[in-house]
Design an enzyme around this catalytic site. Structure first.
Site, PDB file in Angstrom:
ATOM      1  N   TYR A 135     -10.133   5.185  -4.851  1.00  0.00           N
ATOM      2  CA  TYR A 135      -9.325   5.390  -6.065  1.00  0.00           C
ATOM      3  C   TYR A 135     -10.038   6.277  -7.080  1.00  0.00           C
ATOM      4  O   TYR A 135      -9.412   6.765  -8.022  1.00  0.00           O
ATOM      5  CB  TYR A 135      -8.981   4.049  -6.728  1.00  0.00           C
ATOM      6  CG  TYR A 135      -8.103   3.127  -5.908  1.00  0.00           C
ATOM      7  CD1 TYR A 135      -7.480   3.563  -4.747  1.00  0.00           C
ATOM      8  CD2 TYR A 135      -7.891   1.812  -6.297  1.00  0.00           C
ATOM      9  CE1 TYR A 135      -6.688   2.721  -3.992  1.00  0.00           C
ATOM     10  CE2 TYR A 135      -7.092   0.959  -5.553  1.00  0.00           C
ATOM     11  CZ  TYR A 135      -6.496   1.414  -4.398  1.00  0.00           C
ATOM     12  OH  TYR A 135      -5.707   0.571  -3.655  1.00  0.00           O
ATOM     13  N   LYS A 190     -15.217  -2.243   6.484  1.00  0.00           N
ATOM     14  CA  LYS A 190     -14.651  -1.602   7.682  1.00  0.00           C
ATOM     15  C   LYS A 190     -15.781  -0.755   8.267  1.00  0.00           C
ATOM     16  O   LYS A 190     -15.627   0.448   8.532  1.00  0.00           O
ATOM     17  CB  LYS A 190     -13.421  -0.765   7.271  1.00  0.00           C
ATOM     18  CG  LYS A 190     -12.596  -0.243   8.411  1.00  0.00           C
ATOM     19  CD  LYS A 190     -11.766  -1.289   9.137  1.00  0.00           C
ATOM     20  CE  LYS A 190     -11.084  -0.703  10.351  1.00  0.00           C
ATOM     21  NZ  LYS A 190     -10.491  -1.699  11.245  1.00  0.00           N
ATOM     22  N   ASP A 222      -9.353  -5.803   8.553  1.00  0.00           N
ATOM     23  CA  ASP A 222      -8.142  -6.161   9.302  1.00  0.00           C
ATOM     24  C   ASP A 222      -8.186  -7.623   9.723  1.00  0.00           C
ATOM     25  O   ASP A 222      -7.203  -8.361   9.624  1.00  0.00           O
ATOM     26  CB  ASP A 222      -7.922  -5.221  10.506  1.00  0.00           C
ATOM     27  CG  ASP A 222      -9.207  -4.842  11.223  1.00  0.00           C
ATOM     28  OD1 ASP A 222     -10.299  -5.133  10.707  1.00  0.00           O
ATOM     29  OD2 ASP A 222      -9.121  -4.250  12.317  1.00  0.00           O
ATOM     30  N   ASP A 246      -7.736  -4.682  -3.562  1.00  0.00           N
ATOM     31  CA  ASP A 246      -6.390  -4.521  -4.114  1.00  0.00           C
ATOM     32  C   ASP A 246      -5.371  -5.162  -3.171  1.00  0.00           C
ATOM     33  O   ASP A 246      -4.523  -5.966  -3.572  1.00  0.00           O
ATOM     34  CB  ASP A 246      -6.128  -2.998  -4.243  1.00  0.00           C
ATOM     35  CG  ASP A 246      -4.892  -2.678  -5.053  1.00  0.00           C
ATOM     36  OD1 ASP A 246      -4.274  -3.610  -5.590  1.00  0.00           O
ATOM     37  OD2 ASP A 246      -4.556  -1.478  -5.156  1.00  0.00           O
ATOM     38  N   ASP A 250      -3.474  -9.234  -3.329  1.00  0.00           N
ATOM     39  CA  ASP A 250      -2.019  -9.427  -3.396  1.00  0.00           C
ATOM     40  C   ASP A 250      -1.554 -10.374  -2.281  1.00  0.00           C
ATOM     41  O   ASP A 250      -0.667 -11.200  -2.488  1.00  0.00           O
ATOM     42  CB  ASP A 250      -1.270  -8.089  -3.258  1.00  0.00           C
ATOM     43  CG  ASP A 250      -0.965  -7.469  -4.618  1.00  0.00           C
ATOM     44  OD1 ASP A 250      -1.742  -7.716  -5.565  1.00  0.00           O
ATOM     45  OD2 ASP A 250       0.041  -6.739  -4.736  1.00  0.00           O
TER      46      ASP A 250
END
Ligand code: NAD
Length: 356
Positions: A135, A190, A222, A246, A250
């Site tokens: 980001y 990752k 994952d 992020d 959620d």
């Protein structure tokens, strides 16, 4: 104690009004000053984060933030879009540590999208790095009007980047938070595919050696997404990068019943913080008076605890939220049969009443 109140757009104004109402009845020595941010600021001043709003936030002891954004701004140049305001506040205030507790209240186990036995007693703390990662990566520069997207071209890019000091400081935050809880940290990465997250994994492991009392394990993102919905109680403190945090937070929100229940705190090295619900401006329900204000009210409680040294007042708010849930009061997002459906304002009023 000076608080900058930035309601923003959509349901932001509705839910922040309820949190302000709650703060006001506590009779603390608080000065609340409100300013425009996001789309509302763009409409009034031509920029989502005007200098006056940024200054108010930087000079305050804490910021209470609602949410920004609306689909009608999706065609604006990226630097003018409402969401840039929150990125600008994070960057300018140095808010690198984002705390997102996902707690499933016993009264809401039925509202969770998982079976009650999987979420009963759930209490996870997701710690998301907030000022690095993709980001905040490249591209930068005057030639590029909108992140990585050259108008008319067939290709776009963003770059993922982390430096050792950025990873070290968030790792310390996570290990120290775990020391106050069940002394377990799961670092999500990752590393099998991305160099950025190989560095992340190496540095988190190194920092972990300084906390021999805390057990550290590593999980690929994952798998973490899968485990979060398969066996969420396995997690305690989860530390991860900006983008993975992020997304995972959620997902964790839904385990608690609704994203409308999930508060967050974003802190800098001086414990100055920005407090906001984990959700967005929800344009689909804005103006209808049905948004759940509890995430914002609980964010105000986090603000009192983390930035204003008012742990007792914070605990009073949290107990009042617990009480209104026990009374069976529910906004539509957490409603289930047999409960009493209430509006945003009625929920805020009930919390005020429960404070006594
Ligand atoms: P959202 O979080 O606004 O909404 C997702 C879904 O959850 C919607 O169905 C919405 O009605 C529901 N919801 C959210 N908060 C709720 C609440 N308090 N009570 C009841 N239901 C609630 O996410 P989105 O729809 O993807 O994004 C909408 C806008 O918000 C976009 O412009 C996005 O960029 C922005 N956004 C802003 C922030 C922020 O300000 N920090 C964060 C995320 C998204």
């Amino acid at each position: 104690m000076k608080i900058a109140v930035l309601p923003g757009d959509g349901i932001g104004t509705e839910i922040v009004a309820e949190a302000v109402k709650v703060l006001k009845v506590l009779n603390l020595d608080l000065t609340l000053e409100t300013a425009l941010v996001g789309g509302a600021a763009f409409e009034a001043h031509g920029h989502p984060l005007p200098d006056s709003t940024l200054k108010l936030a930087m000079d305050a002891d804490a910021v209470l933030f609602g949410a920004v954004g609306d689909w009608k701004y999706d065609t604006l140049d990226r630097p003018l879009r409402p969401e840039q305001a929150i990125l600008g506040l994070r960057k300018n205030m140095g808010l690198f540590a984002n705390f997102r507790p996902a707690i499933c209240y016993k009264q809401l186990t039925d509202a969770s999208s998982l079976k009650p036995e999987l979420v009963s007693g759930l209490d996870i703390l997701i710690i998301r790095e907030l000022t690095g990662d993709i980001y905040f990566g490249q591209p930068r520069g005057r030639r590029i009007a909108t992140d990585g997207h050259f108008p008319g071209s067939e290709e776009a890019f963003d770059t993922m980047r982390y430096s050792r000091p950025e990873i070290e400081r968030i790792a310390h935050v996570a290990f120290q938070a775990a020391q106050k809880r069940s002394k377990r940290v799961t670092s999500v990465d990752k590393a099998n595919v991305l160099e950025t997250f190989q560095l992340w994994k190496d540095v988190v492991s190194e920092v972990g050696l300084q906390y021999p009392d805390v057990a550290l394990d590593h999980m690929y993102v994952d798998n973490a997404a899968m485990q979060l919905v398969k066996a969420p109680m396995k997690f305690d403190v989860v530390v991860t990068g900006n983008m993975f945090g992020d997304i995972l937070s959620d997902a964790a929100a839904m385990l608690t019943g609704s994203i409308g229940m999930l508060p967050s705190a974003s802190l800098n090295a001086k414990n100055q913080g920005l407090y906001e619900p984990s959700h967005g401006s929800a344009p689909d329900i804005a103006g209808k008076g049905i948004a759940n204000p509890l995430a914002t009210i609980l964010s105000a409680a986090m603000m009192l605890r983390f930035s204003l040294d008012q742990a007792e007042a914070a605990a009073r708010i949290e107990a009042a939220v617990d009480a209104v849930l026990s009374q069976g009061l529910r906004t539509p997002d957490i409603y289930s049969a047999g409960m009493t459906q209430v509006s945003t304002r009625e929920m805020g009023d009930a919390v005020v009443k429960a404070l006594g």
